[in-house]
Motif scaffolding. Structure first.
Motif, PDB file in Angstrom:
ATOM      1  N   UNK B  10       6.250  21.789 -22.491  1.00  0.00           N
ATOM      2  CA  UNK B  10       6.817  22.066 -23.819  1.00  0.00           C
ATOM      3  C   UNK B  10       7.296  20.753 -24.429  1.00  0.00           C
ATOM      4  N   UNK B  11       6.905  20.493 -25.663  1.00  0.00           N
ATOM      5  CA  UNK B  11       7.403  19.310 -26.364  1.00  0.00           C
ATOM      6  C   UNK B  11       8.159  19.668 -27.633  1.00  0.00           C
ATOM      7  N   UNK B  12       8.335  20.982 -27.850  1.00  0.00           N
ATOM      8  CA  UNK B  12       9.232  21.449 -28.900  1.00  0.00           C
ATOM      9  C   UNK B  12      10.434  22.066 -28.213  1.00  0.00           C
ATOM     10  N   UNK B  13      11.615  21.622 -28.581  1.00  0.00           N
ATOM     11  CA  UNK B  13      12.821  22.159 -27.953  1.00  0.00           C
ATOM     12  C   UNK B  13      13.231  23.468 -28.611  1.00  0.00           C
ATOM     13  N   UNK B  30       2.713  25.310 -29.990  1.00  0.00           N
ATOM     14  CA  UNK B  30       1.361  25.286 -29.431  1.00  0.00           C
ATOM     15  C   UNK B  30       0.695  23.932 -29.691  1.00  0.00           C
ATOM     16  N   UNK B  31       0.844  23.412 -30.901  1.00  0.00           N
ATOM     17  CA  UNK B  31       0.220  22.131 -31.260  1.00  0.00           C
ATOM     18  C   UNK B  31       0.651  21.023 -30.302  1.00  0.00           C
ATOM     19  N   UNK B  32       1.973  20.933 -30.056  1.00  0.00           N
ATOM     20  CA  UNK B  32       2.467  19.842 -29.214  1.00  0.00           C
ATOM     21  C   UNK B  32       2.076  20.032 -27.748  1.00  0.00           C
ATOM     22  N   UNK B  33       1.881  21.280 -27.321  1.00  0.00           N
ATOM     23  CA  UNK B  33       1.357  21.493 -25.961  1.00  0.00           C
ATOM     24  C   UNK B  33       0.009  20.798 -25.819  1.00  0.00           C
ATOM     25  N   UNK B  59      14.194  18.702 -32.879  1.00  0.00           N
ATOM     26  CA  UNK B  59      13.524  19.767 -32.134  1.00  0.00           C
ATOM     27  C   UNK B  59      12.252  19.270 -31.462  1.00  0.00           C
ATOM     28  N   UNK B  60      11.910  17.998 -31.659  1.00  0.00           N
ATOM     29  CA  UNK B  60      10.662  17.496 -31.102  1.00  0.00           C
ATOM     30  C   UNK B  60      10.930  16.450 -30.030  1.00  0.00           C
ATOM     31  N   UNK B  61      10.231  16.597 -28.908  1.00  0.00           N
ATOM     32  CA  UNK B  61      10.323  15.589 -27.846  1.00  0.00           C
ATOM     33  C   UNK B  61       9.425  14.395 -28.163  1.00  0.00           C
ATOM     34  N   UNK B  62       8.673  14.478 -29.232  1.00  0.00           N
ATOM     35  CA  UNK B  62       7.795  13.394 -29.676  1.00  0.00           C
ATOM     36  C   UNK B  62       8.537  12.553 -30.717  1.00  0.00           C
ATOM     37  N   UNK B  63       7.872  11.523 -31.235  1.00  0.00           N
ATOM     38  CA  UNK B  63       8.426  10.813 -32.377  1.00  0.00           C
ATOM     39  C   UNK B  63       8.396  11.707 -33.603  1.00  0.00           C
ATOM     40  N   UNK B  64       9.291  11.457 -34.538  1.00  0.00           N
ATOM     41  CA  UNK B  64       9.353  12.283 -35.750  1.00  0.00           C
ATOM     42  C   UNK B  64       9.740  11.384 -36.920  1.00  0.00           C
ATOM     43  N   UNK B  65       8.919  11.376 -37.955  1.00  0.00           N
ATOM     44  CA  UNK B  65       9.198  10.579 -39.148  1.00  0.00           C
ATOM     45  C   UNK B  65       9.235  11.505 -40.349  1.00  0.00           C
ATOM     46  N   UNK B  66      10.252  11.332 -41.176  1.00  0.00           N
ATOM     47  CA  UNK B  66      10.405  12.149 -42.366  1.00  0.00           C
ATOM     48  C   UNK B  66       9.965  11.319 -43.562  1.00  0.00           C
TER      49      UNK B  66
END
Ligand SMILES: Cc1ncc(C[n+]2csc(CCOP(=O)(O)OP(=O)(O)O)c2C)c(N)n1
Ligand code: SF4
Ligand code: SF4
Ligand code: SF4
Ligand SMILES: [Mg+2]
Lengths: 289, 299
Positions: B10-13, B30-33, B59-66
């Motif tokens: 899981x990469x979405x918290x 699902x996408x981040x899986x 909420x993301x274990x990945x990088x996140x840019x707004x």
């Protein structure tokens, strides 16, 4: 001038309640004003709305920080939102609860009234089982407990509701009849939502959201009868909140801190072994654990 | 115990701020899986920026840019250029934008990214309206739908115009890998994400995202509605390879009637039998068009 602050959860009708109360005051010949706080209005997330009522036009346009009356549409909010902040001395706290006022824990000594608006809404078929619409029952209770508007005016205001105007008017009358007044149970050190920690250096948001609790958004919660569970893991696969984990032998376990009670797992479980039951109490707020 | 058919990681918290039953939340999970942790998700203003960032958390274990709402395509082009300049070869760069931010406000930026052949994945999660600002119609809102700007009152009877064919617009930038995905079909969803991940150049994923408050249905029906949308031909599942070959990835025999899908949602409650019959005809025509385009043609 009388100032009322509503605390509810997105979907319970707090904003509509503020509009109906203003309309009712208007029908009583008063000068009302109503407006919501602009925030995240997710179903289940805390929302705030305001009403001012006076005998003459109101020029003030600010949000209400020193209310005379605070209306809480759900008991769980008492623990997670500082609802009594600024409540004027001699003011009133009206809470949706089946408990008598004496059993409501409050952080300041305050006149407290309770009404089982959830029970009334369910009995009148208002809203869904996951989200009963309690606002009209609360308004009936408010009319009785404060006298600020008449029950007739409240009922008169319930014309522009999205559904079931008759049942909503009956719910208002039920709320009027059932409200109980007293004193809340004063607990000087109340549990409250903690302040967010200061801005970290580096990435703006590096803390996982799993440190937050979202289960207080729900009214129903899933209960799995494992005897009939086939370990198909459908419930796990479809949960939008990643609120189900699989134990080492493949049985699903609900993460109670995070499940929002959407009901998807129960709907998708092939042997129908998940049941959505009424959540007895909120398990903490949408704040830092 | 049944084997897992999608990755366990899981990469979405949990703890995010989506509404209960949000299709877009499941779509991200699902996408981040499929993409894994070496991913940067670039997001414009939309529901998901609110979902992802209850301050001070992510909420993301990945990088996140707004980034601004019109800039998803430009943002992922820039991120890829930066990753290249820094010698970061293993990063997945992903734009994750709503239908309003894609089909309307960010269309030029999407087109630019596709035409420049940016090596990135663009995901449009389609909840068929501007949900974050209170359910306003978008180019991707289907005909007949109630929104706050296409009310059902007086002369107004929901949205008069049909839904914009964003997949068609994307395909006009060929070669490009483009696919439709639906979280109600997680295995098909993951297979397409993994296929996209194995490719280079521009890739586009159109993700169906049921929205309980915006579509006015009870939250437990999200998965069921997704199934109905695909099986009635409202949201067919297909993919177009870089070679231009279109394959339908879920056929399942005859189409179901669309009525069941429409009657389940409050946003369509006002539609008459005749209007639903017209939608039925349009869905069938669209499905037959896809069948003709599909290679190999069905037997
Ligand atoms: C240029 C610009 N216009 C308007 C907005 C306000 N805005 C923020 S989110 C949003 C809705 C976006 O809709 P969509 O892309 O479909 O995503 P959704 O909220 O539905 O998930 C809008 C209009 C903005 N941020 N920037
Ligand atoms: S009800 Fe089930 S599907 Fe919904 S959030 Fe809770 S565990 Fe997940
Ligand atoms: S969907 Fe039902 S049967 Fe399958 S793992 Fe979950 S609880 Fe068990
Ligand atoms: S409004 Fe719709 S898309 Fe936005 S968070 Fe809620 S369910 Fe998801
Ligand atoms: Mg949208």
């Amino acid at each position: 001038m009388l100032e009322v602050r509503f605390h509810g959860r997105g979907g319970q009708g707090a904003v509509l309640a503020s509009e109906l109360l203003a309309h009712a005051a208007f029908l009583d010949g008063k000068w009302p004003q109503s407006f919501p706080f602009f925030g995240v209005e997710r179903r289940g997330a805390p929302v705030t709305a305001y009403v001012r009522i006076d005998d003459r036009p109101i020029a003030l346009r600010t949000s209400i920080t020193v209310p005379d009356v605070v209306v809480v549409l759900e008991t769980g909010l008492l623990r997670t939102v500082p609802v009594t902040d600024g409540l004027r001395e001699g003011g009133l706290l009206l809470v949706n609860s089946a408990l008598p006022p004496e059993l409501i824990e409050v952080p300041i000594p305050v006149r407290t009234a309770t009404v089982d608006a959830t029970g009334i809404a369910r009995a009148r078929g208002l809203g869904s089982p996951t989200m009963p619409i309690v606002n009209t029952a609360m308004l009936g209770a408010l009319a009785r407990a404060t006298g600020v508007v008449s029950l007739d005016a409240v009922r008169g205001s319930i014309v522009h509701v999205p559904a079931k105007p008759r049942e909503n008017r009956e719910a208002a009358a039920d709320g009027f009849a059932a409200v109980r007044s007293g004193e809340g149970r004063h607990l000087p050190v109340a549990r409250r939502a903690e302040r967010a920690p200061p801005l970290p250096e580096g990435p703006i948001a590096a803390v996982p959201s799993s440190t937050l609790v979202t289960s207080s958004w729900r009214t129903l919660r899933p209960v799995i009868r494992l005897e009939k569970c086939t370990r198909c893991n459908f419930c796990w696969k479809y949960c939008p909140d990643d609120a189900i984990e699989l134990d080492p032998s493949g049985f699903p376990v609900i993460r109670e801190a995070h499940c929002k009670g959407c009901g998807i797992c129960a709907a998708e479980c092939p042997p129908k072994t998940i049941e959505m039951v009424l959540d007895a109490g909120a398990r903490g707020g949408w704040g830092v654990r | 115990m049944a084997k897992l058919t999608i990755p366990a990681e899981e990469y979405m918290y949990p703890g995010h701020a989506a509404c209960p039953g949000c299709g877009a939340a499941l779509a991200m999970r699902l996408l981040l899986k499929g993409l894994g942790p070496r991913t940067i998700v670039s997001m414009p203003a939309c529901c998901w920026t609110v979902i992802a960032t209850p301050y001070p958390t992510t909420a993301l274990a990945t990088g996140l840019l707004d980034h601004p709402i019109e800039a998803t395509g430009a943002s992922i082009s820039g991120l890829r250029a930066a990753a290249d300049a820094m010698g970061l070869k293993d990063l997945e760069i992903v734009g994750f934008a709503g239908d309003g931010g894609t089909a309307d406000i960010g269309l030029q930026s999407l087109s630019g990214m596709l035409e420049r052949r940016t090596d990135a994945i663009y995901v449009m999660y389609d909840n068929e309206a501007y949900m974050n600002t209170g359910i306003q119609r978008s180019g991707s809102t289907p005909a007949g739908a109630w929104t706050t700007t296409t009310p059902v009152a007086g002369a107004s009877h929901g949205k008069p115009e049909p839904k914009k064919d964003v997949m068609g617009i994307v395909r006009a930038h060929h070669p490009v890998y483009a696919a439709t995905l639906n979280p109600s079909f997680p295995e098909d969803f993951l297979r397409k994400v993994e296929r996209a991940r194995g490719l280079h150049g521009p890739r586009f994923l159109h993700v169906f995202s049921p929205c309980p408050p915006g579509w006015k249905y009870s939250s437990e029906r999200t998965i069921e509605l997704g199934r109905l949308a695909t099986d009635s031909g409202i949201f067919p599942l297909y993919e177009v390879g870089e070679d231009g070959v279109l394959s339908i990835t879920r056929r399942g025999g005859a189409l179901k009637p669309v009525a069941e899908y429409f009657r389940a949602q409050g946003r369509f409650a006002h539609l008459t039998e005749a209007e639903i019959a017209a939608i039925q005809a349009a869905a069938r025509a669209n499905w037959e068009r896809l069948l003709r385009l599909a290679t190999p043609p069905p037997a």
